[in-house]
Scaffold this active site. Structure first.
Site, PDB file in Angstrom:
ATOM      1  N   SER A 267     -44.140 -18.453  15.375  1.00 12.83           N
ATOM      2  CA  SER A 267     -44.198 -17.245  16.200  1.00 12.83           C
ATOM      3  C   SER A 267     -44.982 -17.507  17.478  1.00 12.83           C
ATOM      4  O   SER A 267     -45.833 -18.395  17.534  1.00 12.83           O
ATOM      5  CB  SER A 267     -44.817 -16.093  15.416  1.00 12.83           C
ATOM      6  OG  SER A 267     -46.217 -16.254  15.405  1.00 12.83           O
ATOM      7  N   LYS A 268     -44.668 -16.711  18.469  1.00 13.71           N
ATOM      8  CA  LYS A 268     -45.237 -16.916  19.783  1.00 13.71           C
ATOM      9  C   LYS A 268     -46.771 -16.833  19.763  1.00 13.71           C
ATOM     10  O   LYS A 268     -47.441 -17.489  20.540  1.00 13.71           O
ATOM     11  CB  LYS A 268     -44.673 -15.877  20.758  1.00 13.71           C
ATOM     12  CG  LYS A 268     -44.436 -16.526  22.105  1.00 13.71           C
ATOM     13  CD  LYS A 268     -43.560 -15.844  23.065  1.00 13.71           C
ATOM     14  CE  LYS A 268     -43.556 -16.589  24.374  1.00 13.71           C
ATOM     15  NZ  LYS A 268     -42.780 -17.764  24.476  1.00 13.71           N
TER      16      LYS A 268
END
Ligand code: GLU
Length: 498
Positions: A267-268
């Site tokens: 995830s970012k």
């Protein structure tokens, strides 16, 4: 008789991203596996843009996706392309952007309603929210309760004519096992009691993904639907839709999620996730694509370094694992380093230059005037690089006006008895020449050896530390060539305290 004869028809696969901003690394792998399988079977590969969720649309996202695929070397035959900075579509099954296909979806929604496979639903957002909250309190999985399922069609049409807002929902049969075979995961059975009466057409007149994906995959003659396993729970709805329309089912393939070292989805918030992130960190497309292919797949011979062509030749879904593939950054660095060392020097140099410019070590003019020098620079350090960006740290000692000796062992070497003699010899020797070319660089240390009578380590180590600031590093010949006359004299003078 209902089997799909994939041996007789052309294999057609698609990558169907939603333009929500950037291409996720997991998305690139999905695109890659689609590409590899279609090319392995001499089939076609289509890029379709799934933009029916207008709330998630991001300006420039389509162009960005296409650019990332192009950078990765993943070519497709049909769909959406960028030419002269404009989006163009090619292929006989277009348009390939879903928001341009709204009329098509309306037609098919009407067909489902006519046949009794779908129904109009007038439930307000408030009602649905309350329903969901109640279900949650009872510990149930939130699900539409079928309130509008049995409204007679005539009545529903009248309410619509009177201006009431509506959506269209899929009318799933109760308690029916939907069975299918997945090329990676094997036999799968999901009971319709565990699935929602999916909204197919939203109140804004846009279809949901579920309707659009089935209609398009059918009309675009897609034979294999290869996508991430997060879509597995929706597959029964899609299968039921194919059935409702009386269409032939495609082959289903769900790919394991790309996970980080903690076995969580990339995830970012936890670092790099987009293709763009990796590109700007200095990963080569060859390295990233090669490594990414191995996250979840391995060829029969377990070879780890593969070109795109070799992957096409060896790819099969039988060798894709069921469980999530771990994205191991160290392994990626190793594969990337391999390509930095092995690919054509001129090509690697061209790709490295932007990082040197970005760090303001060189500018355009320098670059134009020193192409050969830059090639030697890159060749000198590429053996120890795992990303292109590392060129900056590995070579800034060449660009600096002077070097600082900080490490204890280096200081000790420089404090030795031969240093002054060596520095004086270096300066004297260089004062007699115009500039250092590569041939001269090759014999330079030999010349100093002759004029001073100092040999081996006693000769090389003090000169190395004087010129680079550290006791270990790349080939001396290269360093001498790269630094050039003025810088070497200046560094020798500095050691002499001048
Ligand atoms: N538009 C979907 C996505 O963004 C594609 C899913 C599929 O391939 O069916 O992931």
């Amino acid at each position: 008789l209902n089997w799909r004869c994939i041996f007789l028809e052309e294999v057609r696969l698609r990558f169907a991203p939603s333009p929500t901003g950037y291409l996720h690394i997991g998305g690139l792998r999905t695109a890659l596996y689609n590409y590899l399988f279609s090319k392995h079977n001499n089939g076609k590969f289509v890029l379709r843009i799934e933009d029916t969720d207008q709330t998630r649309y991001v300006e420039g996202a389509i162009e960005n996706l296409i650019e990332s695929l192009k950078w990765a070397g993943i070519k497709y035959d049909e769909g959406v392309f960028v030419e002269d900075h404009k989006l163009v579509q090619k292929g006989e099954y277009g348009p390939y952007i879903q928001s341009e296909r709204l009329d098509i979806y309306k037609k098919y929604v009407n067909e489902l309603i006519e046949k009794g496979y779908a129904y109009y639903c007038f439930c307000s957002k408030e009602r649905l929210d309350t329903l969901r909250d109640e279900q949650k309190i009872k510990g149930l999985v939130p699900k539409y309760d079928g309130f509008c399922r049995n409204i007679p069609l005539e009545e529903a049409r009248k309410r619509i004519a009177d201006g009431e807002e509506y959506v269209v929902r899929l009318k799933l049969p109760h308690d029916k096992d939907i069975k299918f075979h997945d090329l990676v995961r094997g036999e799968i059975v999901i009971n319709t009691n565990d699935i929602d009466d999916q909204v197919l057409l939203k109140s804004d007149g846009f279809p949901t993904y579920h309707l659009a994906v089935v209609v398009d995959d059918h009309l675009m003659k897609i034979t294999h639907r290869v996508r991430g396993e997060e879509w597995l729970p929706s597959t029964p709805k899609h299968i039921y839709l194919y059935e409702a329309f009386g269409w032939e089912q495609p082959v289903y393939v769900h790919l394991p999620t790309v996970l980080n070292s903690e076995r969580k989805k990339l995830s970012k918030r936890h670092g790099d996730v987009s293709v763009e992130d990796f590109r700007s960190k200095g990963y080569l497309s060859e390295g990233l694509v090669n490594y990414l292919a191995l996250v979840g797949w391995s060829p029969e011979d377990d070879e780890e370094i593969l070109t795109l062509e070799e992957m096409v030749e060896k790819f099969s879904f039988e060798r894709v694992s069921k469980t999530g593939g771990i994205f191991d950054r160290d392994k990626l660095d190793w594969v990337n380093g391999h390509y930095i060392r092995e690919l054509d020097l001129e090509y690697i140099t061209e790709l490295t230059i932007p990082f040197l410019k970005e760090a303001k070590l060189i500018d355009d003019k320098f670059c134009d005037e020193n192409k050969e020098w830059l090639k030697v620079l890159v060749d000198t350090v590429r053996g120890n690089m795992s990303t292109l960006a590392e060129i900056v740290d590995k070579t800034d000692f060449i660009f600096k006006d002077e070097v600082e000796v900080v490490e204890e062992d280096a200081k000790e070497i420089l404090g030795g008895e031969n240093t002054d003699t060596l520095m004086n010899a270096v300066i004297e020797e260089l004062n007699n020449i115009d500039e250092i070319d590569f041939d001269y660089a090759k014999i330079f240390m030999k010349t100093i050896q002759k004029s001073t009578g100092i040999k081996g380590k006693n000769l090389f180590m003090p000169v190395r530390v004087a010129l680079t600031g550290v006791a270990h590093g790349p080939e001396m010949v290269n360093i001498i060539y790269l630094l050039g006359k003025e810088k070497i004299i200046a560094r020798a003078n500095k050691v002499l305290g001048r």
